[in-house]
Structure formats: C-alpha cells, structure tokens
Design a protein around this motif. Structure first.
Motif, PDB file in Angstrom:
ATOM      1  N   SER A   4       0.816  -1.211   0.000  1.00 37.81           N
ATOM      2  CA  SER A   4       0.000   0.000   0.000  1.00 37.81           C
ATOM      3  C   SER A   4       0.851   1.262   0.000  1.00 37.81           C
ATOM      4  O   SER A   4       0.359   2.337  -0.340  1.00 37.81           O
ATOM      5  CB  SER A   4      -0.972  -0.004   1.178  1.00 37.81           C
ATOM      6  OG  SER A   4      -0.321  -0.251   2.388  1.00 37.81           O
ATOM      7  N   GLN A   7       5.872   3.289  -3.872  1.00 35.71           N
ATOM      8  CA  GLN A   7       5.757   4.351  -4.858  1.00 35.71           C
ATOM      9  C   GLN A   7       6.942   4.224  -5.804  1.00 35.71           C
ATOM     10  O   GLN A   7       8.071   4.026  -5.362  1.00 35.71           O
ATOM     11  CB  GLN A   7       5.719   5.704  -4.166  1.00 35.71           C
ATOM     12  CG  GLN A   7       4.524   5.788  -3.227  1.00 35.71           C
ATOM     13  CD  GLN A   7       4.263   7.181  -2.718  1.00 35.71           C
ATOM     14  OE1 GLN A   7       4.485   8.148  -3.418  1.00 35.71           O
ATOM     15  NE2 GLN A   7       3.767   7.267  -1.503  1.00 35.71           N
ATOM     16  N   VAL A  38       3.908   5.676 -10.125  1.00 37.63           N
ATOM     17  CA  VAL A  38       2.865   4.958  -9.400  1.00 37.63           C
ATOM     18  C   VAL A  38       2.939   5.430  -7.957  1.00 37.63           C
ATOM     19  O   VAL A  38       3.988   5.297  -7.314  1.00 37.63           O
ATOM     20  CB  VAL A  38       3.058   3.428  -9.481  1.00 37.63           C
ATOM     21  CG1 VAL A  38       1.963   2.696  -8.718  1.00 37.63           C
ATOM     22  CG2 VAL A  38       3.126   2.956 -10.926  1.00 37.63           C
ATOM     23  N   SER A  40       0.659   6.050  -4.030  1.00 38.85           N
ATOM     24  CA  SER A  40      -0.472   5.716  -3.172  1.00 38.85           C
ATOM     25  C   SER A  40      -1.411   6.914  -3.096  1.00 38.85           C
ATOM     26  O   SER A  40      -0.980   8.059  -3.192  1.00 38.85           O
ATOM     27  CB  SER A  40       0.008   5.377  -1.763  1.00 38.85           C
ATOM     28  OG  SER A  40       0.904   4.295  -1.803  1.00 38.85           O
ATOM     29  N   THR A  41      -2.714   6.627  -2.925  1.00 38.47           N
ATOM     30  CA  THR A  41      -3.697   7.704  -2.821  1.00 38.47           C
ATOM     31  C   THR A  41      -4.683   7.412  -1.691  1.00 38.47           C
ATOM     32  O   THR A  41      -4.765   6.288  -1.195  1.00 38.47           O
ATOM     33  CB  THR A  41      -4.506   7.879  -4.115  1.00 38.47           C
ATOM     34  OG1 THR A  41      -5.380   6.765  -4.286  1.00 38.47           O
ATOM     35  CG2 THR A  41      -3.608   8.014  -5.324  1.00 38.47           C
ATOM     36  N   LYS A  47      -2.790  12.146  -3.867  1.00 37.30           N
ATOM     37  CA  LYS A  47      -1.557  11.457  -3.483  1.00 37.30           C
ATOM     38  C   LYS A  47      -1.391  11.522  -1.978  1.00 37.30           C
ATOM     39  O   LYS A  47      -1.473  12.582  -1.377  1.00 37.30           O
ATOM     40  CB  LYS A  47      -0.353  12.097  -4.166  1.00 37.30           C
ATOM     41  CG  LYS A  47      -0.378  11.960  -5.662  1.00 37.30           C
ATOM     42  CD  LYS A  47       0.793  12.669  -6.285  1.00 37.30           C
ATOM     43  CE  LYS A  47       0.675  12.625  -7.794  1.00 37.30           C
ATOM     44  NZ  LYS A  47       1.755  13.352  -8.446  1.00 37.30           N
ATOM     45  N   LYS A  62      -4.034   3.125  -6.040  1.00 36.59           N
ATOM     46  CA  LYS A  62      -2.806   3.611  -6.690  1.00 36.59           C
ATOM     47  C   LYS A  62      -3.187   4.488  -7.878  1.00 36.59           C
ATOM     48  O   LYS A  62      -4.111   4.184  -8.623  1.00 36.59           O
ATOM     49  CB  LYS A  62      -1.948   2.445  -7.208  1.00 36.59           C
ATOM     50  CG  LYS A  62      -1.398   1.541  -6.133  1.00 36.59           C
ATOM     51  CD  LYS A  62      -0.314   2.243  -5.359  1.00 36.59           C
ATOM     52  CE  LYS A  62       0.313   1.320  -4.339  1.00 36.59           C
ATOM     53  NZ  LYS A  62       1.343   1.989  -3.581  1.00 36.59           N
ATOM     54  N   ILE A  64      -1.676   5.792 -11.342  1.00 32.87           N
ATOM     55  CA  ILE A  64      -0.624   5.461 -12.303  1.00 32.87           C
ATOM     56  C   ILE A  64      -0.627   6.545 -13.371  1.00 32.87           C
ATOM     57  O   ILE A  64      -1.630   6.755 -14.045  1.00 32.87           O
ATOM     58  CB  ILE A  64      -0.869   4.076 -12.929  1.00 32.87           C
ATOM     59  CG1 ILE A  64      -0.963   3.017 -11.826  1.00 32.87           C
ATOM     60  CG2 ILE A  64       0.223   3.744 -13.944  1.00 32.87           C
ATOM     61  CD1 ILE A  64      -1.524   1.696 -12.286  1.00 32.87           C
TER      62      ILE A  64
END
Length: 121
Positions: A4, A7, A38, A40-41, A47, A62, A64
């Motif tokens: 998770s 990045q 890529v 995490s959000t 972000k 994620k 991308i």
C-alpha cells in the motif's frame, strides 16, 4: 502494508525489437515513455502516503501516471541502416524525449489510471 505504500518512478524508457528473419523487409518495433509514476492515494485519489494500518478487506488505491507513451514501427532495410536509425533517432530522442522520425502506431500520449488493488479472500 508494504504494497500500500510502494511508490515508483521510472524515467526515459525505450524498448526496441528488431526483426530480420521471417519477414520480407526488416522491421523495428519500439515502445517509449518519458515518465511512469505509481503513487499511493486516499479515497479521493489525492496522493497520500499511508501511515495507518488499513483493514485487510480495504482496497489499495494507486494512481498510475504514464507520460509520453508511444509505439512505433520502422522499416530497417539493412543492419547498417538500423544502426543509422539508432544513431539518428535514439540519441536525439534521449535528449528531446520524443523521436520525430518514427512511423508511429500510437502517437505520443499521456495516460492517468486509477487502480484499486483488491485483497485476496
């Protein structure tokens, strides 16, 4: 928990395959991009690095972002011409990040994908 927060950023990629056998004329197929990111959000696709433990059933979100993606197909009449294409096209491409002498199958484009990774049950 590790997945998770992974990045990734990959800059300036050019993959080229040349075909000389089994074709009537030698061909080169290539894929390039200028940046792949890529991250995490949170649930609103902003972000965010996750500091708290999420539930095992929660999806991992994620974002991308793929910039400057293009696919090309070039005719290479000889190995010497292939080297000339490499010298004339790849070197300038790495400086300008987009080659101009290719027969594009996919013109340079940018993509943003929102991905939900669901945990295995």
């Amino acid at each position: 928990a590790i997945v998770s927060n992974i990045q990734v950023t990959v800059d300036t990629v050019h993959v080229r395959m040349e075909f000389f056998e089994g074709v009537s004329r030698p061909l080169a197929l290539g894929v390039t991009w200028t940046r792949l990111t890529v991250v995490s959000t949170d649930a609103q696709w902003s972000k965010k690095f996750k500091f708290t433990q999420h539930k095992p059933t929660d999806p991992i979100l994620k974002l991308i972002d793929l910039q400057g993606l293009c696919v090309y197909l070039d005719d290479c009449s000889s190995q010497k011409e292939s080297q000339l294409l490499f010298d004339r096209v790849l070197a300038p491409w790495m400086k300008s990040l987009v080659g101009a002498e290719h027969a594009f199958l996919v013109e340079p484009m940018n993509l943003v994908v929102k991905a939900q990774l669901l945990p295995l049950s």
